[in-house]
Design an enzyme around this catalytic site. Structure first.
Site, short mmCIF file in Angstrom:
data_model
loop_
_atom_site.label_atom_id
_atom_site.label_comp_id
_atom_site.label_asym_id
_atom_site.label_seq_id
_atom_site.Cartn_x
_atom_site.Cartn_y
_atom_site.Cartn_z
N GLY A 96 -10.50 -24.15 34.83
CA GLY A 96 -10.71 -23.22 33.73
C GLY A 96 -10.92 -23.97 32.43
N GLY A 98 -10.85 -23.38 27.83
CA GLY A 98 -10.50 -22.54 26.70
C GLY A 98 -10.95 -23.20 25.42
N GLY A 99 -10.44 -22.71 24.30
CA GLY A 99 -10.85 -23.22 23.01
C GLY A 99 -10.44 -24.67 22.78
N MET A 100 -9.31 -25.09 23.34
CA MET A 100 -8.81 -26.43 23.11
C MET A 100 -9.30 -27.44 24.13
SD MET A 100 -6.72 -27.11 20.51
CE MET A 100 -5.53 -28.32 21.09
N VAL A 103 -9.24 -27.59 32.11
CA VAL A 103 -8.21 -27.96 33.09
C VAL A 103 -8.89 -28.23 34.42
CG1 VAL A 103 -6.10 -27.25 34.27
CG2 VAL A 103 -6.49 -26.55 31.89
N LYS A 118 -5.27 -31.53 32.00
CA LYS A 118 -5.87 -30.85 30.85
C LYS A 118 -6.50 -31.89 29.94
CE LYS A 118 -5.13 -27.13 27.54
NZ LYS A 118 -4.21 -26.06 27.10
N ASP A 210 1.99 -17.36 22.97
CA ASP A 210 0.78 -16.86 23.64
C ASP A 210 1.12 -16.41 25.06
OD1 ASP A 210 -1.88 -16.14 23.77
OD2 ASP A 210 -2.56 -18.12 24.44
#
Length: 368
Positions: A96, A98-100, A103, A118, A210
């Protein structure tokens, strides 16, 4: 007023006093970016249109060949199109992004075990503030040692690639389990386990900020694991909040406490408790608690009203009116599970959670 969004965090800035090409710094995330005034863009397009030269193609047009789904997936499993290499690990696939960062599932060669790695996005790795935030996430995980929180094994930087290695969880997310359907007893068991894990983090001054179904994973054996501490807030021993900038709203909106939407920096563990309340409400009813929402038992006939009281208190808009400790919520839910598991004759009129029947609730302790 001419406005432009920061390309890193999306914060809008008034750029009316600047000319195109001016470098300014985002007031929210601190990342510099170049001003691009709308009128300048329009003028540039008009100039190119007036001076465009129509050329005849030297050969018949051929549409670009479509890449296969497998090729597209392979191209998307590395941070910058090249091969990702982390010493001691064999990268297998991307799980997956994300913004940061992204993974990956990888094999740790020395111990012959699956791990998750990550990696900080390459563009963000150029900015010290994002490197610090990435390292903060690994530090938050390293400070926690709990069977229901994903464990971290290692972290490092190789040829400009920042990464950390953590426990691999191969089962479904809570979102998937909610989609498949959950019995009331399962909802209560999951929430009790979640509260215990979050309480452990709070005792070590780590606020998740979160919590949502996508960040709650299950192993193949069904063990719950809280994941993704990328927005975790770490409270220093002197009571200061570290790293997060004032007046920045961070998290997933549907699960954010009201005070977190206003100012993510100065929230405490009660913001996580609100997020847990949203998840609990959603597990029990299949809906979000939006606006003037009804107690869960109104949407799920036969639900024990005692669970209503717990959920509604977790969702109080004022932090002071919510349960102040996730451990107390877990203890109350554990008591409910014990009571619901007793034979009908010994329940003294308590509602059966999964039978669809509702009777007068027995007085029980409420979380404080």
């Amino acid at each position: 007023m001419a406005t432009q969004a920061c390309p890193a965090c999306g914060t809008l800035h008034d750029v009316g006093i600047y000319v195109s090409g001016k470098r300014i710094r985002c007031r929210a995330c601190g990342i510099p970016f170049t001003v691009q005034r709308a009128e300048s863009l329009v003028a540039a397009r008009a100039f190119r249109s007036r001076h465009a030269v129509i050329r005849q193609p030297s050969r018949p047009f051929q549409p670009p060949a479509r890449s296969s789904a497998r090729q597209r997936k392979a191209a998307d499993t590395t941070p910058s199109g090249g091969s990702l290499f982390v010493p001691g690990y064999q990268i297998k696939e991307m799980l997956g992004k994300g913004g940061m960062g992204r993974v990956y599932r990888a094999l740790q060669v020395s111990l012959d075990r699956w791990v998750a790695i990550k990696v900080l996005n390459e563009d963000l790795a150029k900015h010290h503030s994002f490197i610090r935030r990435f390292e903060k996430e690994s530090g938050a995980l390293a400070s926690l040692n709990h069977p229901n929180i994903i464990a971290i094994y290692d972290r490092g930087c190789h040829e400009g690639v920042y990464y950390f290695v953590m426990e691999y969880v191969g089962g479904p997310s809570l979102r998937r389990r909610m989609h498949d359907g959950l019995k009331v007893r399962e909802c209560v068991q999951i929430m009790s386990t979640l509260c215990k894990a979050v309480a452990h983090a709070h005792r070590r001054s780590v606020i998740h900020r979160d919590i949502k179904p996508e960040n709650v994973l299950f192993t193949e054996e069904g063990v719950l694991k809280v994941a993704d501490f990328g927005l975790a807030n770490i409270i220093a021993p002197d009571g200061r909040w570290e790293l997060t900038r004032t007046r920045v709203s961070m998290g997933t909106v549907n699960y954010m406490a009201p005070e977190q939407r206003r100012d993510a920096k100065h929230v405490d563990g009660r913001a996580d408790i609100y997020s847990l309340g949203v998840i609990f409400y959603e597990m029990l009813t299949g809906e979000f608690p939006v606006g003037r929402f009804q107690p869960p038992s109104r949407l799920r006939p036969g639900l024990d009203p005692r669970l209503d009281r717990i959920v509604m208190r977790m969702l109080e808009s004022q932090p002071s009116r919510r349960p102040q400790n996730a451990d107390l919520i877990a203890a109350t839910l554990d008591s409910w599970l014990q009571e619901a598991g007793k034979p009908e004759a010994n329940r003294q009129g308590a509602a059966s959670a999964d039978s669809g029947q509702s009777t007068s609730p027995r007085t029980s302790g409420r979380p404080r």
